[in-house]
Design an enzyme around this catalytic site. Structure first.
Site, short mmCIF file in Angstrom:
data_model
loop_
_atom_site.label_atom_id
_atom_site.label_comp_id
_atom_site.label_asym_id
_atom_site.label_seq_id
_atom_site.Cartn_x
_atom_site.Cartn_y
_atom_site.Cartn_z
N LYS A 69 -33.05 -34.56 -71.50
CA LYS A 69 -34.05 -35.51 -71.99
C LYS A 69 -34.23 -36.68 -71.00
O LYS A 69 -35.35 -37.12 -70.72
CB LYS A 69 -33.59 -36.02 -73.37
CG LYS A 69 -34.39 -37.17 -73.93
CD LYS A 69 -35.78 -36.74 -74.35
CE LYS A 69 -36.59 -37.94 -74.81
NZ LYS A 69 -37.98 -37.61 -75.05
N LEU A 78 -32.41 -42.22 -84.63
CA LEU A 78 -32.23 -43.67 -84.55
C LEU A 78 -32.62 -44.18 -83.16
O LEU A 78 -32.74 -43.40 -82.22
CB LEU A 78 -30.77 -44.01 -84.87
CG LEU A 78 -30.30 -43.58 -86.27
CD1 LEU A 78 -28.81 -43.84 -86.44
CD2 LEU A 78 -31.09 -44.29 -87.35
N THR A 137 -32.67 -40.36 -78.77
CA THR A 137 -32.45 -40.34 -77.32
C THR A 137 -31.40 -41.39 -76.99
O THR A 137 -31.65 -42.59 -77.15
CB THR A 137 -33.75 -40.68 -76.56
OG1 THR A 137 -34.74 -39.74 -76.95
CG2 THR A 137 -33.54 -40.60 -75.06
P1 NAD Z 1 -38.44 -46.26 -84.50
O1 NAD Z 1 -37.95 -47.58 -84.05
O2 NAD Z 1 -39.86 -46.11 -84.94
O3 NAD Z 1 -37.53 -45.71 -85.72
C1 NAD Z 1 -36.14 -45.90 -85.81
C2 NAD Z 1 -35.80 -46.05 -87.30
O4 NAD Z 1 -34.39 -46.09 -87.43
C3 NAD Z 1 -36.35 -47.32 -87.92
O5 NAD Z 1 -37.11 -47.00 -89.08
C4 NAD Z 1 -35.09 -48.13 -88.27
O6 NAD Z 1 -35.23 -48.91 -89.43
C5 NAD Z 1 -34.09 -47.02 -88.46
N1 NAD Z 1 -32.70 -47.43 -88.33
C6 NAD Z 1 -32.12 -48.15 -87.33
N2 NAD Z 1 -30.78 -48.25 -87.56
C7 NAD Z 1 -30.52 -47.59 -88.71
C8 NAD Z 1 -29.34 -47.33 -89.45
N3 NAD Z 1 -28.15 -47.79 -89.06
N4 NAD Z 1 -29.45 -46.60 -90.58
C9 NAD Z 1 -30.64 -46.14 -90.99
N5 NAD Z 1 -31.80 -46.35 -90.33
C10 NAD Z 1 -31.74 -47.06 -89.20
O7 NAD Z 1 -38.13 -45.25 -83.30
P2 NAD Z 1 -38.80 -43.80 -83.04
O8 NAD Z 1 -40.02 -43.98 -82.22
O9 NAD Z 1 -38.85 -43.05 -84.32
O10 NAD Z 1 -37.69 -43.18 -82.07
C11 NAD Z 1 -36.44 -42.70 -82.57
C12 NAD Z 1 -35.70 -42.04 -81.42
O11 NAD Z 1 -36.50 -40.97 -80.89
C13 NAD Z 1 -35.43 -42.99 -80.24
O12 NAD Z 1 -34.16 -42.72 -79.72
C14 NAD Z 1 -36.53 -42.65 -79.25
O13 NAD Z 1 -36.14 -42.91 -77.91
C15 NAD Z 1 -36.71 -41.15 -79.50
N6 NAD Z 1 -38.05 -40.62 -79.18
C16 NAD Z 1 -39.17 -41.29 -79.57
C17 NAD Z 1 -40.42 -40.73 -79.25
C18 NAD Z 1 -41.70 -41.42 -79.65
O14 NAD Z 1 -42.78 -40.98 -79.18
N7 NAD Z 1 -41.67 -42.46 -80.47
C19 NAD Z 1 -40.49 -39.51 -78.57
C20 NAD Z 1 -39.33 -38.85 -78.24
C21 NAD Z 1 -38.10 -39.41 -78.55
#
Ligand code: NAD
Length: 296
Positions: free
Chosen positions: A175, A65, A100
């Site tokens: 992280k 999330l 994260t």
């Molecule tokens: P994102 O915004 O693309 O995806 C998050 C998803 O969570 C969305 O689809 C949203 O609808 C869903 N969501 C939010 N609240 C919810 C709930 N209560 N119940 C169900 N679904 C819910 O974000 P992301 O890029 O996938 O990143 C996710 C995590 O990973 C973050 O914490 C980010 O910091 C970390 N991260 C991202 C990357 C990257 O390159 N994108 C790399 C490493 C770590």
């Protein structure tokens, strides 16, 4: 095979859940966005109507999330403790949170799990969307040895390097340190490329030289911020994420908050946060974080 509930199917969660399906697990998924659910259902996952539905009698629960408030809301519920997933479970699944988030929120969920005799790891990832798709993520885990050993088996279907960073919350601390360094590297690579090209150098040739020299780093190797240097990089695709400016600003905020609490000196981290906030203020929060080069 294991029944896994996967909550949060965004840029990272969707490909991670896909890899669990490919590894032969039964995967139940939930996201607030119906299209995200449908996409995974088309690949063979069971689309659930709620997080509670997805998690009932699952062996493992994985969450991916955006931030601490979403993770806390999912597991612990609202301020009154209503609606939290942990209290609605009828079995004892392993809990893995790969989002994260701040170490304090991770620790509060660990504590709630311990009270219910549930194993949990905080297991944030590094590697980005490309590594999520290829199953080459790095996981940095915090929790007991028992929880880590249980988690390692499942995480191996999504990642290549799986580290036990230490006790509860330690994965998030690792992280936070890594991403502060990543932001500093991205800004540094951007500065060097801008300076070189202002002096007439070709950005690709300069990148190759620095990659083979002592300035080499991950941003040059895998994620060059200069448009056209790497065919598939966000820079060559109008800075579509990838990893958003908003998320990098969030991660730098976590690092700076922690530095204040622990009385640590992080001057470059502070400057990096200010630059990413400036980018957000320009309305570029949804762009990839390599777009920081546009500020220079
Ligand atoms: P994102 O915004 O693309 O995806 C998050 C998803 O969570 C969305 O689809 C949203 O609808 C869903 N969501 C939010 N609240 C919810 C709930 N209560 N119940 C169900 N679904 C819910 O974000 P992301 O890029 O996938 O990143 C996710 C995590 O990973 C973050 O914490 C980010 O910091 C970390 N991260 C991202 C990357 C990257 O390159 N994108 C790399 C490493 C770590």
């Amino acid at each position: 095979m294991t029944t896994i509930a996967f909550i949060g199917l965004g840029n990272m969660g969707a490909p991670m859940a896909s890899n669990l399906l490919k590894a032969g697990h039964t995967v139940r998924v939930f996201d607030l966005v119906p299209e995200a659910l449908q996409k995974l259902a088309n690949e063979g996952a069971y689309a659930s109507q709620s997080a509670q539905d997805a998690c009932q009698n699952a062996d493992v629960i994985i969450s991916m999330l955006p931030a601490g408030k979403h993770v806390s809301g999912l597991y612990l519920g609202n301020k009154e403790g209503e609606g939290g997933l942990l209290n609605s479970l009828s079995n004892k699944p392993l809990i893995i949170d790969s989002s994260t988030i701040d170490a304090e929120t991770a620790q509060s969920i660990h504590e709630a799990c311990e009270k219910l005799d549930l194993d949990m790891v905080d297991a944030p990832v590094s590697g980005g969307v490309a590594a999520a798709k290829s199953g080459n993520l790095t996981f940095m885990c915090g929790g007991s040895t028992q929880s880590f050993e249980r988690a390692r088996i499942v995480l191996a279907d999504m990642g290549l390097n799986i580290f036990h960073a230490g006790d509860n919350g330690s994965g998030q601390v690792a992280k936070m340190c890594n991403n502060m360094l990543l932001a500093i590297h991205m800004i540094g690579s951007s500065e060097a490329l801008k300076l070189g090209t202002k002096n007439g150098l070709d950005p690709k040739i300069l990148s190759d030289i620095m990659l083979a020299s002592s300035g080499s780093n991950w941003t040059l190797e895998k994620y060059n911020p200069f448009p056209g240097v790497m065919e598939n990089s966000p820079a060559s695709n109008e800075y579509q994420p990838g990893f958003m400016v908003d998320l990098m600003a969030k991660d730098l905020g976590l690092a700076l908050d922690n530095a204040t609490t622990t009385n640590s000196s992080t001057p470059l981290g502070k400057l990096a946060l200010e630059m990413y906030q400036q980018k957000q203020n320009q309305g570029d929060g949804k762009k990839d974080f390599s777009s920081i080069i546009e500020l220079l």
